[in-house]
Design a protein around this motif. Structure first.
Motif, PDB file in Angstrom:
ATOM      1  N   LEU A   1       3.467  -7.032  12.648  1.00 13.08           N
ATOM      2  CA  LEU A   1       3.628  -5.961  11.659  1.00 13.08           C
ATOM      3  C   LEU A   1       4.885  -5.150  11.970  1.00 13.08           C
ATOM      4  CD1 LEU A   1       2.393  -4.403   9.254  1.00 13.08           C
ATOM      5  CD2 LEU A   1       1.129  -3.028  10.928  1.00 13.08           C
ATOM      6  N   SER A   2       5.659  -4.838  10.927  1.00 13.60           N
ATOM      7  CA  SER A   2       6.930  -4.149  11.143  1.00 13.60           C
ATOM      8  C   SER A   2       7.155  -3.056  10.105  1.00 13.60           C
ATOM      9  CB  SER A   2       8.088  -5.152  11.085  1.00 13.60           C
ATOM     10  OG  SER A   2       8.296  -5.592   9.743  1.00 13.60           O
ATOM     11  N   ASP A   3       8.279  -2.359  10.250  1.00 15.69           N
ATOM     12  CA  ASP A   3       8.791  -1.339   9.329  1.00 15.69           C
ATOM     13  C   ASP A   3       7.822  -0.171   9.142  1.00 15.69           C
ATOM     14  OD1 ASP A   3      10.121   0.185   7.514  1.00 15.69           O
ATOM     15  OD2 ASP A   3      10.630  -1.458   6.172  1.00 15.69           O
ATOM     16  N   PHE A   4       7.979   0.821  10.005  1.00 13.34           N
ATOM     17  CA  PHE A   4       7.149   2.016   9.948  1.00 13.34           C
ATOM     18  C   PHE A   4       7.901   3.184   9.296  1.00 13.34           C
ATOM     19  CE2 PHE A   4       4.983  -0.647  12.911  1.00 13.34           C
ATOM     20  CZ  PHE A   4       3.638  -0.309  12.794  1.00 13.34           C
ATOM     21  N   GLY A   5       8.832   2.849   8.410  1.00 14.88           N
ATOM     22  CA  GLY A   5       9.635   3.870   7.761  1.00 14.88           C
ATOM     23  C   GLY A   5       8.859   4.815   6.861  1.00 14.88           C
ATOM     24  N   PHE A   6       7.742   4.354   6.288  1.00 16.43           N
ATOM     25  CA  PHE A   6       6.897   5.195   5.442  1.00 16.43           C
ATOM     26  C   PHE A   6       5.679   5.733   6.195  1.00 16.43           C
ATOM     27  CE2 PHE A   6       8.082   3.389   1.013  1.00 16.43           C
ATOM     28  CZ  PHE A   6       8.930   4.449   0.797  1.00 16.43           C
ATOM     29  N   SER A   7       5.524   5.310   7.426  1.00 16.74           N
ATOM     30  CA  SER A   7       4.308   5.634   8.176  1.00 16.74           C
ATOM     31  C   SER A   7       4.250   7.105   8.557  1.00 16.74           C
ATOM     32  CB  SER A   7       4.225   4.777   9.440  1.00 16.74           C
ATOM     33  OG  SER A   7       4.224   3.406   9.116  1.00 16.74           O
ATOM     34  N   LYS A   8       3.041   7.529   8.863  1.00 13.20           N
ATOM     35  CA  LYS A   8       2.867   8.888   9.364  1.00 13.20           C
ATOM     36  C   LYS A   8       1.550   8.955  10.127  1.00 13.20           C
ATOM     37  CE  LYS A   8       0.215  11.323   5.849  1.00 13.20           C
ATOM     38  NZ  LYS A   8       0.138  12.602   5.124  1.00 13.20           N
ATOM     39  N   GLN A   9       1.414  10.015  10.897  1.00 12.55           N
ATOM     40  CA  GLN A   9       0.159  10.263  11.592  1.00 12.55           C
ATOM     41  C   GLN A   9      -0.735  11.108  10.702  1.00 12.55           C
ATOM     42  OE1 GLN A   9       2.359  11.484  15.428  1.00 12.55           O
ATOM     43  NE2 GLN A   9       0.468  10.582  16.192  1.00 12.55           N
TER      44      GLN A   9
ATOM     45  N   LEU B   1      12.820   9.826   9.517  1.00  8.02           N
ATOM     46  CA  LEU B   1      13.355   9.263  10.753  1.00  8.02           C
ATOM     47  C   LEU B   1      12.613   9.766  11.995  1.00  8.02           C
ATOM     48  CD1 LEU B   1      15.401   7.385  12.009  1.00  8.02           C
ATOM     49  CD2 LEU B   1      17.049   9.272  12.036  1.00  8.02           C
ATOM     50  N   PRO B   2      12.372  11.089  12.130  1.00  2.74           N
ATOM     51  CA  PRO B   2      11.593  11.545  13.293  1.00  2.74           C
ATOM     52  C   PRO B   2      10.197  10.940  13.325  1.00  2.74           C
ATOM     53  CG  PRO B   2      12.727  13.392  12.272  1.00  2.74           C
ATOM     54  CD  PRO B   2      12.892  12.229  11.338  1.00  2.74           C
ATOM     55  N   ARG B   3       9.562  10.797  12.167  1.00  2.00           N
ATOM     56  CA  ARG B   3       8.237  10.178  12.120  1.00  2.00           C
ATOM     57  C   ARG B   3       8.286   8.750  12.642  1.00  2.00           C
ATOM     58  NH1 ARG B   3       5.937  11.417   6.093  1.00  2.00           N
ATOM     59  NH2 ARG B   3       5.203  13.544   6.397  1.00  2.00           N
ATOM     60  N   GLU B   4       9.260   8.002  12.130  1.00  2.69           N
ATOM     61  CA  GLU B   4       9.366   6.604  12.532  1.00  2.69           C
ATOM     62  C   GLU B   4       9.618   6.484  14.030  1.00  2.69           C
ATOM     63  OE1 GLU B   4      11.713   2.475  11.263  1.00  2.69           O
ATOM     64  OE2 GLU B   4      12.388   4.408  10.486  1.00  2.69           O
ATOM     65  N   MET B   5      10.512   7.298  14.565  1.00  2.90           N
ATOM     66  CA  MET B   5      10.814   7.251  15.997  1.00  2.90           C
ATOM     67  C   MET B   5       9.583   7.575  16.837  1.00  2.90           C
ATOM     68  SD  MET B   5      13.996   6.369  16.087  1.00  2.90           S
ATOM     69  CE  MET B   5      13.532   5.437  14.628  1.00  2.90           C
ATOM     70  N   GLU B   6       8.845   8.574  16.397  1.00  2.00           N
ATOM     71  CA  GLU B   6       7.650   8.973  17.146  1.00  2.00           C
ATOM     72  C   GLU B   6       6.587   7.885  17.113  1.00  2.00           C
ATOM     73  OE1 GLU B   6       4.766  12.864  17.723  1.00  2.00           O
ATOM     74  OE2 GLU B   6       6.341  12.864  16.217  1.00  2.00           O
ATOM     75  N   ILE B   7       6.420   7.269  15.955  1.00  2.00           N
ATOM     76  CA  ILE B   7       5.415   6.217  15.838  1.00  2.00           C
ATOM     77  C   ILE B   7       5.819   4.980  16.629  1.00  2.00           C
ATOM     78  CG2 ILE B   7       4.401   4.575  14.192  1.00  2.00           C
ATOM     79  CD1 ILE B   7       4.241   6.960  12.218  1.00  2.00           C
ATOM     80  N   LEU B   8       7.098   4.632  16.611  1.00  2.00           N
ATOM     81  CA  LEU B   8       7.560   3.496  17.398  1.00  2.00           C
ATOM     82  C   LEU B   8       7.299   3.714  18.883  1.00  2.00           C
ATOM     83  CD1 LEU B   8      10.951   2.585  15.660  1.00  2.00           C
ATOM     84  CD2 LEU B   8       8.763   1.389  15.480  1.00  2.00           C
ATOM     85  N   ALA B   9       7.348   4.970  19.316  1.00  2.00           N
ATOM     86  CA  ALA B   9       7.068   5.286  20.712  1.00  2.00           C
ATOM     87  C   ALA B   9       5.588   5.168  21.043  1.00  2.00           C
ATOM     88  CB  ALA B   9       7.561   6.697  21.030  1.00  2.00           C
ATOM     89  N   LEU B  10       4.742   5.264  20.030  1.00  2.00           N
ATOM     90  CA  LEU B  10       3.298   5.253  20.261  1.00  2.00           C
ATOM     91  C   LEU B  10       2.679   3.860  20.214  1.00  2.00           C
ATOM     92  CD1 LEU B  10       2.150   8.362  18.156  1.00  2.00           C
ATOM     93  CD2 LEU B  10       2.165   8.161  20.647  1.00  2.00           C
ATOM     94  N   VAL B  11       3.119   3.047  19.270  1.00  2.00           N
ATOM     95  CA  VAL B  11       2.408   1.791  19.019  1.00  2.00           C
ATOM     96  C   VAL B  11       2.699   0.759  20.102  1.00  2.00           C
ATOM     97  CG1 VAL B  11       2.245   2.133  16.535  1.00  2.00           C
ATOM     98  CG2 VAL B  11       4.247   0.971  17.477  1.00  2.00           C
ATOM     99  N   ASN B  12       1.651   0.053  20.493  1.00  2.00           N
ATOM    100  CA  ASN B  12       1.767  -1.007  21.486  1.00  2.00           C
ATOM    101  C   ASN B  12       0.634  -2.000  21.250  1.00  2.00           C
ATOM    102  OD1 ASN B  12       2.353  -2.610  23.694  1.00  2.00           O
ATOM    103  ND2 ASN B  12       1.384  -1.235  25.171  1.00  2.00           N
ATOM    104  N   HIS B  13       0.922  -3.028  20.463  1.00  2.00           N
ATOM    105  CA  HIS B  13      -0.096  -4.023  20.102  1.00  2.00           C
ATOM    106  C   HIS B  13       0.580  -5.374  19.968  1.00  2.00           C
ATOM    107  CE1 HIS B  13      -3.094  -6.151  17.588  1.00  2.00           C
ATOM    108  NE2 HIS B  13      -3.967  -5.327  18.131  1.00  2.00           N
TER     109      HIS B  13
END
Length: 354
Positions: A152-160, A57-69
């Protein structure tokens, strides 16, 4: 506080259910202030395990704050209600996801596939350029807006991505995503470059778009991996141009050193602007030359939803249990909604980290 009330207090009228997952659901809603429909992802923290709450959850929240495309679903606002539910207000893709679209239409013309795949490639390039890997790329996570543009959606598995002191990317060791879209090195448990495995998943998406069936049978994973490593791609009777086949074959390469990079994908001949009529004539000619060698296929899409067939039939937290934990920072939004708040571009300024 029930979900409809929590949303109403923030200026949203809750609509119908769109999807449901392990720890939450997605609903449509309407913003009174902006006269626009949105999607709302609702996560119930009480139903989630600690690993998910501390890692994913913290990863997803952080990534959602970063992406802008333009080809990534926008996140407008995030808040938390008093009953420990997180509400993520997102752009609504009114035409559903790519798998639904393909099921209703069958394989797409190559000119349309090229346009949509280019948008997907640009979204993935953007993510990789800022060192974000998706790790769950599949047709269900490729949404379509009112003009059928890719979102593109669902960054639940994403990470930096992390790098060592020499600047080399640290390899991943975990199984994430859906089997049908997963690269052989991931299925074999070999430490892998997550950016390169994302590219394999892109190749599966393109294959499905132009062929209307899966490139590999995932009912037997061991046999599937053997077929993948033989670099065998079965186009069956679908009439696909040689340029498109060449691109797919080089994306679905079992040797990670020979698999195309996103830059080479975008530079590939098939990805360049094409004349729809000439492409149609060329495809028709190639089909005429081979159709007598192919079995006739019945009409209708052969696609089935592969999204629930995970590499491990467990929750996201369990699937990726071997991964190192991120920083302990956690996102926290409003604890209690009091009045309608404006939708802002990007993440709401009120969000804070502990």
């Amino acid at each position: 506080m029930d979900e409809a009330t929590a949303l109403k207090n923030c200026g949203y009228i809750m609509g119908v259910s769109l999807a449901e997952g392990c720890y939450g659901k997605v609903k449509s809603a309407y913003s009174n202030q902006y006269k626009a429909h949105v999607a709302v992802k609702i996560i119930d923290k009480k139903k989630a395990d600690n690993n998910y709450l501390e890692k994913f959850l913290p990863r997803e929240m952080e990534i959602l704050a970063l992406v802008n495309h333009k080809n990534i679903v926008k996140t407008y606002e995030i808040f938390e209600s008093s009953d420990e539910k997180i509400y993520i207000i997102m752009e609504l893709a009114v035409n559903g996801n790519l798998l639904q679209y393909l099921k209703s239409r069958g394989s797409l013309p190559e000119d349309r596939s090229q346009k949509m795949f280019r948008q997907l490639a640009m979204a993935m390039k953007y993510c990789h350029d800022i060192n974000i890997v998706h790790r769950d790329l599949k047709c269900e996570n490729v949404l379509l807006d009112i003009n059928y543009n890719i979102k593109l959606s669902d960054f639940g598995f994403s990470k930096q991505c992390a790098y060592d002191e020499d600047g080399s990317i640290l390899l991943s060791k975990t199984f994430c995503g859906s089997v049908a879209y997963t690269a052989p090195e991931v299925l074999e448990g070999i430490p892998y470059d997550p950016k390169v495995s994302d590219i394999w998943s892109m190749g599966v998406v393109l294959f499905v778009m132009v062929c209307d069936h899966w490139p590999y049978d995932d009912s037997n994973i061991q046999q599937m991996v053997s077929t993948q490593k033989m670099h065998t791609v079965d186009f069956r009777s679908k009439c696909v141009t040689s340029e498109c086949k060449d691109l797919i074959i080089h994306i679905l390469h079992p040797n990670v050193l020979k698999r195309l990079t996103i830059e080479k994908i975008l530079a590939h001949t098939w990805m360049q602007s094409t004349n729809s009529e000439s492409t149609h004539r060329k495809k028709a000619a190639e089909c005429f030359q081979t159709v007598h060698q192919q079995e006739e296929q019945p009409n209708g899409s052969k696609l089935q939803n592969k999204g629930n067939n995970k590499t491990e039939a467990k929750s996201k937290a369990t699937q990726c249990k071997n991964e190192s934990k991120p920083d302990k920072e956690k996102w926290q939004g409003r604890k209690k909604a009091q009045s309608p708040n404006p939708i802002t571009k990007g993440i709401k300024k009120g969000l804070k980290r502990d």
